[in-house]
Design a protein around this motif. Structure first.
Motif, short mmCIF file in Angstrom:
data_model
loop_
_atom_site.label_atom_id
_atom_site.label_comp_id
_atom_site.label_asym_id
_atom_site.label_seq_id
_atom_site.Cartn_x
_atom_site.Cartn_y
_atom_site.Cartn_z
N CYS C 176 -53.78 -12.33 -4.67
CA CYS C 176 -52.73 -12.44 -4.92
C CYS C 176 -51.19 -12.05 -3.67
O CYS C 176 -51.60 -11.35 -2.81
CB CYS C 176 -52.33 -11.23 -6.13
N ALA C 177 -51.26 -13.36 -3.58
CA ALA C 177 -49.89 -13.54 -2.06
C ALA C 177 -48.88 -13.19 -3.28
O ALA C 177 -48.48 -13.54 -3.42
CB ALA C 177 -50.19 -14.89 -1.33
N PRO C 178 -47.80 -12.15 -1.91
CA PRO C 178 -46.39 -11.98 -2.69
C PRO C 178 -45.43 -13.37 -3.03
O PRO C 178 -44.27 -13.62 -3.27
CB PRO C 178 -46.16 -11.02 -2.40
N PHE C 179 -45.88 -13.91 -1.59
CA PHE C 179 -44.59 -14.96 -1.43
C PHE C 179 -44.99 -15.99 -2.41
O PHE C 179 -44.11 -16.50 -3.11
CB PHE C 179 -45.01 -15.41 0.05
N TRP C 180 -46.60 -16.30 -3.10
CA TRP C 180 -46.54 -17.35 -4.41
C TRP C 180 -46.34 -16.83 -4.62
O TRP C 180 -45.45 -17.63 -5.62
CB TRP C 180 -48.09 -17.25 -4.07
N GLU C 181 -45.88 -15.73 -5.55
CA GLU C 181 -45.30 -15.05 -6.64
C GLU C 181 -44.26 -15.20 -6.20
O GLU C 181 -43.12 -15.61 -7.40
CB GLU C 181 -45.66 -13.61 -6.39
N ALA C 182 -43.56 -15.65 -5.84
CA ALA C 182 -41.67 -15.20 -5.87
C ALA C 182 -41.19 -16.54 -5.13
O ALA C 182 -40.05 -16.97 -5.87
CB ALA C 182 -41.26 -14.76 -4.49
N LEU C 183 -42.38 -18.38 -4.88
CA LEU C 183 -41.99 -18.89 -4.75
C LEU C 183 -43.17 -20.11 -5.79
O LEU C 183 -42.54 -20.19 -6.68
CB LEU C 183 -42.00 -19.46 -3.19
N GLY C 184 -43.97 -20.19 -4.79
CA GLY C 184 -44.90 -22.00 -5.48
C GLY C 184 -45.32 -21.24 -7.13
O GLY C 184 -45.37 -22.25 -7.35
N LYS C 185 -45.49 -20.49 -7.33
CA LYS C 185 -45.73 -20.04 -8.95
C LYS C 185 -44.67 -20.63 -9.52
O LYS C 185 -45.19 -21.08 -10.78
CB LYS C 185 -46.05 -18.16 -8.54
N LYS C 186 -43.80 -19.98 -10.09
CA LYS C 186 -42.23 -20.29 -10.39
C LYS C 186 -42.90 -22.07 -10.21
O LYS C 186 -42.22 -22.83 -11.76
CB LYS C 186 -41.47 -19.86 -10.00
N PHE C 187 -43.37 -23.03 -9.57
CA PHE C 187 -42.73 -24.18 -9.68
C PHE C 187 -44.19 -25.32 -9.92
O PHE C 187 -44.42 -25.75 -11.26
CB PHE C 187 -42.89 -25.36 -8.49
N PHE C 188 -45.67 -24.09 -9.77
CA PHE C 188 -46.88 -24.75 -10.14
C PHE C 188 -47.58 -23.58 -11.62
O PHE C 188 -48.34 -24.64 -11.97
CB PHE C 188 -47.94 -23.92 -8.88
N GLN C 189 -46.72 -22.84 -12.34
CA GLN C 189 -47.42 -22.34 -13.32
C GLN C 189 -48.61 -21.83 -13.13
O GLN C 189 -49.65 -22.10 -14.02
CB GLN C 189 -46.71 -23.04 -14.24
N MET C 190 -49.26 -21.00 -11.86
CA MET C 190 -50.61 -21.12 -11.52
C MET C 190 -50.66 -19.80 -11.19
O MET C 190 -49.53 -19.95 -9.87
CB MET C 190 -51.58 -22.26 -11.53
N ASP C 191 -51.67 -19.12 -10.79
CA ASP C 191 -51.84 -18.13 -9.44
C ASP C 191 -52.05 -18.54 -8.26
O ASP C 191 -53.04 -20.33 -8.61
CB ASP C 191 -53.12 -16.65 -10.43
N PHE C 192 -52.36 -18.11 -7.64
CA PHE C 192 -52.30 -18.92 -6.25
C PHE C 192 -53.47 -19.23 -5.54
O PHE C 192 -54.10 -19.90 -5.17
CB PHE C 192 -52.01 -17.26 -5.33
#
Lengths: 349, 361, 349, 361
Positions: C176-192
């Motif tokens: 799990c990538a904290p940077f992804w959780e805060a950013l990319g995930k909100k747009f991609f709607q999936m895990d890193f």
């Protein structure tokens, strides 16, 4: 013989006279007697300061013709600020590229945009360059322009690792700038020269962020005139432009927010005065009347390597690239106020 | 008699014929059998309430009951932008001021937005040229408002209508020429083809995403922002009289206005009434001198029908002729929903033109 | 003895075996047999191409242990692409600074923001670095990493003037990538890891511009975890990070759009292989059994200066800085497949 | 009797006393003689129509005619943002979708905007605690709507009201703590001081200018966007019943909603009537059993006066007692403007609370 030296209080009358030749909106040199006095005082304080990081200092140099014994011996001035943003944020437009992609149309192209930025705030800034009768590249103009950087090379702790110069952009006969017409005027609601007068040529004042656009300006939306003016230099600034590009400065990434003129920038390692400067020890020529050498066919700029009482001039010499010492004529030694064993910085012309 | 009714499966031939009569500029009604039969299928499922409310597409046809011909069509799409992004420019304001210089600049800005995502949309109105008379055009347009008033729970909070923007007589758009074209490095014909397939979002991806100051545009482009095509001006007024307003959203191509309304502020929602059907054979209840055209609709969603009648309601009752009752599929004591065809402040001369030039995209 | 050479078709089975040791979301080397085959084919085409501008080429190198005669002699691989965006736009986050000014409150401060940008598209990209047993800096790891740049130094027309490497960012034990959780995930709607799997580690696909934010992301709005992860390198990428910074790469201006990992970049002049590389002529040692010199106390990387049949290895030598020739042992000559009079590129270790 | 009237020069003492009763949270009514006398001067010039319409500030006072005391105040500012920029966050929508990955993300965004520049604003309502009973609170709030209905030409197209946003019992704001605070590197008390001087624009200059995705904020901050302070909920409902809506604009500090309306859609503009005054001594014209509170105002701008009366109008006439006529400054045959105090759909229990906790900033 021409020398460049720090400005002195006694230069003020000559500077005021010099300033009469300035073109508004082109030259950044102080124009009014009061502004000139302030600039001289700041320079004296700056040279006198003991500093090991770049701060609010601004060093003002003058170009003197030692052979002209009239009151017109002072024929140019140039300055270098330790940091552009010492009194605020320095604003410029950054040339950005925005990528536009449409997958289904299978199109991907880039669009140029100008973004108001503060990237140059911590850079050292060259400014106030002006030489009387300066429409061609005279050697003394080069001496004046480059002497500032030789000083910086001798006292690097007083400056940033990066340098820039903002040169006047294109304006027409009436002082109208097409770039300003398309952009700044819409926010400032006034003509270019009026705006320059009100902000006093500064690019580090808060009113800029109050009035200028906060979002990228898409270049294709600017008028053709304005696009053509982007990065174009004013005819009166062609001399410094050529001198600076020869020194190693490059224009591309930034332009001026008012007239769209080019901003030249460089890391110090890209500049001749840093990269090709030779720190050599002075060796007196015993017989001053004899030529220094029959092979003295190279031109050099030579400057004192000390931080106080800086002096720079030009000379002919043999190639210095593989030597530890340099032989100077007594005239040059006198002009630089150096003696045998002192160090000087020599930069190929 | 002229009736508007919910479309049916066997209307395909009639709709195809109608579509062949449509000129350019109407992207949602092309004479393409597959496209139209798909659309009819969705519409039938919509009226039958077999698909979720936000996926529905209510298609209404104007029928001449004398010959059974389909002579007009109009639609309400339940929600835009849920399949692919629905883009508009939104006009905003930014103020730049400096007390030091005594400058105050109030600047209009364009924001590329998907703000209208999920709104219901009025669209696809077309009336056969032979029938552009009487109240046919207005019936075809306004039937949708009475439908919404009868079934408000099926609609989201907001209703919109996109109107065609300003064009020069040669069909060029000063807004497109000075904005979109700079960002759309593609032959205009191809752009137009793609756009007419309804693929606006593909083009929007190429438009500038950062807010633009309107002042960057030449005056000729600034001036047409929110202006309708000259032929669309009567349609605009009609929609405004029903309670739609221009609220600063415009088309990304031609800057034509998007009109919008809160569903519960529509004239039809505020003023239409449920009335009891009374036979006409008895004495007239209301003053025939005060007669004015009324829109009258039944209350069935599956077999929705709506006509124009001339008698006024009286104390919660409305008199209908037997033929009218038959066409509406109702009878005495049935409930119908009605409202005056014309809004109080409608200038009649202007709205007469509706249907002649009304083109919803 | 270790050598680096271009990949060959016969290496495919060994590469497939090597790929078994890869960590998802960390290593950019091709993982599936099909992807490995494609990479090898592309590399063969790239080395064989006659090109004078950087295009779609991607050169894949392998590290071989010549003393290991088993089937496990291939112990690492690394690649270099002529341009990052050959198959699309390469996206990264640029670290921008936005200046916020309130004149009346007399406040001026800068805010960090991340802007989705295509700036690196035309750069050459290093990727696919992997060495078996690679958790410490072994000399052979350095050889593998730097050999790519030595190839580039020998064939500069095949590459850009600027290079970058994107290194895996911080992920926790669960991937799990904290940077992804805060950013990319909100747009991609999936895990890193799911996203990395779907995009196959690529940063040059159009879906990125479809999903990622188009406006600057203000760093202060990110979670503390995400801010801490910005520019932080994954433990498994510390070796390449150290090797690359020693080579002259610097991290600061860009980070990865998915995990916020560092992107190291450099102009070629800042890289040792370019700046300190010495092109020398091979001189055979007559008596091979004797030591080359008793002063052979310097470590060098040495590579063939030719573009075809590239080879690189390590050796001890006397100082080469002021020489025109280099004496190579027959073992090295054999490994490099060079003869007396050939040119080689030597870079100080 | 209780009357609302245009403020007068000699109301300064009364207003000062009232201002001393105001607690925190009301930035526009501070017990500062200079500030208040300036404001009264502007208000008097406004009612006297001596200054341009967009510079006006109409200040109304609630007077108990039995003792001449000023017991409440409310105001309409003609146009916001013309002196210094008026900032809000506007909530927009951006859709990010990728068919390749089958992802569709509909994201709310915050845009720092000056879109409401030039709107008229309802503000500065305060009612003395001793008088928070009967219809006083509602009269004080609603008097402004009838004023607008009488003089609609003096107002721009839109009317707004800023409402206090959600706060925790300790006075902290989860929206501010998770957004503004990051960009405002200054002690919160100083921020508060500056803000209470009305210097919001100075602070806005430090806020992020690029569109923000709401999803960047922690849930606790997202949840309060457009939510009112618990004490302000009744005021919100009252304004909504008059035709104001939350349209996605919020305060940049606490994300409290801005309610807005088109002036011509206000209940008062749509439903209020001009009536002829009839004496009360004759027989009652309307059914006393159907009596309900009516707002009744004279038609003078300079000496505007408005009361609550209980009798219904009948055929364009309204009966008023002599005392009511005196208080309104009118007489038989004068025209007055009137509308029911309560909107049809007003839940009476809720609005009873108005005035108790109503705090407009």
């Amino acid at each position: 013989m021409f020398i460049v030296r720090p400005v002195a209080t006694s230069d003020i009358p000559a500077l005021i006279e010099l300033a009469a030749g300035l073109t508004q909106g082109v030259h950044t040199m102080a124009k009014t007697p009061a502004a000139i006095e302030r600039a001289v005082e700041q320079s004296l304080r700056s040279f006198a300061s003991q500093t090991d990081i770049a701060g609010e200092e601004c060093y003002l140099f003058v170009l003197e013709d030692l052979e002209n014994t009239s009151s017109h011996s002072l024929i140019g001035s140039a300055a270098i600020s330790a940091t552009a943003g010492s009194k605020g944020t320095f604003f410029s437009f950054r040339n950005d590229v925005i990528q536009q992609v449409s997958r289904d149309l299978d199109i991907s192209h880039s669009v140029h945009a100008l973004t108001l930025c503060a990237d140059l705030t911590s850079y050292s800034q060259l400014s106030s360059f002006f030489v009387r009768r300066g429409n061609h590249i005279h050697p003394e103009a080069a001496l004046l322009s480059r002497a500032r950087l030789m000083f910086a090379a001798c006292a690097p702790e007083r400056f940033s690792d990066n340098f820039f110069v903002s040169l006047a952009g294109y304006t027409d006969q009436k002082g109208c700038a097409p770039f300003w017409e398309a952009l700044g005027k819409k926010f400032f609601q006034m003509d270019f020269l009026e705006a320059e007068r009100l902000v006093d040529g500064a690019r580090n004042r808060n009113l800029i962020v109050e009035l200028m656009p906060h979002y990228p300006v898409y270049v294709p939306l600017l008028t053709g005139d304005a696009q053509a003016a982007m990065g174009q230099v004013h005819p009166e600034s062609e001399v410094p432009f050529d001198l600076l590009t020869k020194e190693g400065f490059a224009a591309d990434d930034f332009i001026d927010i008012f007239d769209g003129g080019p901003i030249l920038e460089a890391n110090k390692h890209a500049l001749s005065s840093f990269a090709h400067g030779l720190k050599l020890q002075v060796e007196t020529v015993s017989d001053d009347s004899a030529p220094i050498s029959t092979n003295a066919n190279r031109s050099y700029l030579v400057a004192t390597a000390r931080e106080t009482d800086f002096r720079a001039t030009m000379m002919q010499s043999t190639a210095l690239e593989n030597t530890q010492t340099v032989r100077l004529s007594s005239e040059v030694m006198q002009a630089l106020n150096v003696i045998d064993g002192d160090h000087v910085l020599c930069v190929p012309w | 008699m002229i009736v508007v009714r919910a479309i049916k499966k066997d209307d395909l031939d009639g709709l195809m014929y109608l579509a062949t009569q449509v000129g350019d500029g109407m992207t949602t009604l092309k004479p393409d059998t597959e496209m139209l039969s798909n659309r009819i299928a969705v519409a039938c499922a919509s009226f039958a309430e077999q698909i979720p409310p936000e996926q529905r597409d209510y298609l209404f046809v104007l029928e001449d009951t004398d010959n059974g011909k389909i002579i007009g069509v109009s639609a309400i799409k339940s929600a835009v932008g849920l399949d692919e992004p629905f883009y508009n420019y939104r006009i905003g304001t930014l103020v730049h001021s400096s007390k030091e210089l005594n400058v105050y600049s109030r600047m209009d800005t364009l924001y590329l937005s998907n703000d209208l995502t999920g709104c219901a949309e009025l669209c696809s109105l077309f009336l056969h040229p032979d029938y552009r008379n009487n109240n046919n055009g207005r019936l075809l347009s306004k039937c949708r408002f009475l439908f919404i008033a009868q079934f408000p729970h099926l609609f989201s909070e907001k209703l919109i209508a996109e109107l065609r923007g300003f064009q020069y007589p040669d069909g060029s758009s000063p807004f497109w020429d000075n904005l979109g074209r700079h960002f759309f490095k593609m032959d205009f014909n191809r752009a137009d083809d793609i756009s007419s397939l309804g693929k606006k979002s593909f083009i929007a991806e190429l438009m500038p995403r950062h807010p633009l100051y309107v002042a960057y545009l030449p005056k000729v482009a600034q001036d047409v922002i929110g202006q309708v095509h000259v032929d669309t001006a009567p349609a605009r007024r009609l929609l405004e009289q029903e309670g739609l307003y221009y609220e600063g959203f415009v088309d990304i191509f031609d800057a034509g206005p998007v009109l919008q309304a809160r569903v519960n502020e529509l004239r039809s929602v505020r003023l239409s009434e449920l009335l009891e059907v009374v036979d006409c054979s008895a004495a007239l209840l209301s003053d025939p001198a005060a007669a004015e055209p009324m829109l009258v609709a039944n209350t069935s969603i599956q077999d929705y029908r709506i006509i124009v009648s001339d008698l006024l309601p009286h104390h919660g009752q409305l008199q209908l002729t037997l033929e009218q009752q038959q066409v509406l599929g109702c009878s005495v004591k049935s409930q119908v929903r009605a409202m005056p065809l014309n809004a109080k402040n409608e200038a009649k001369n202007e709205v007469r033109k509706i249907g002649e030039n009304y083109n919803e995209p």
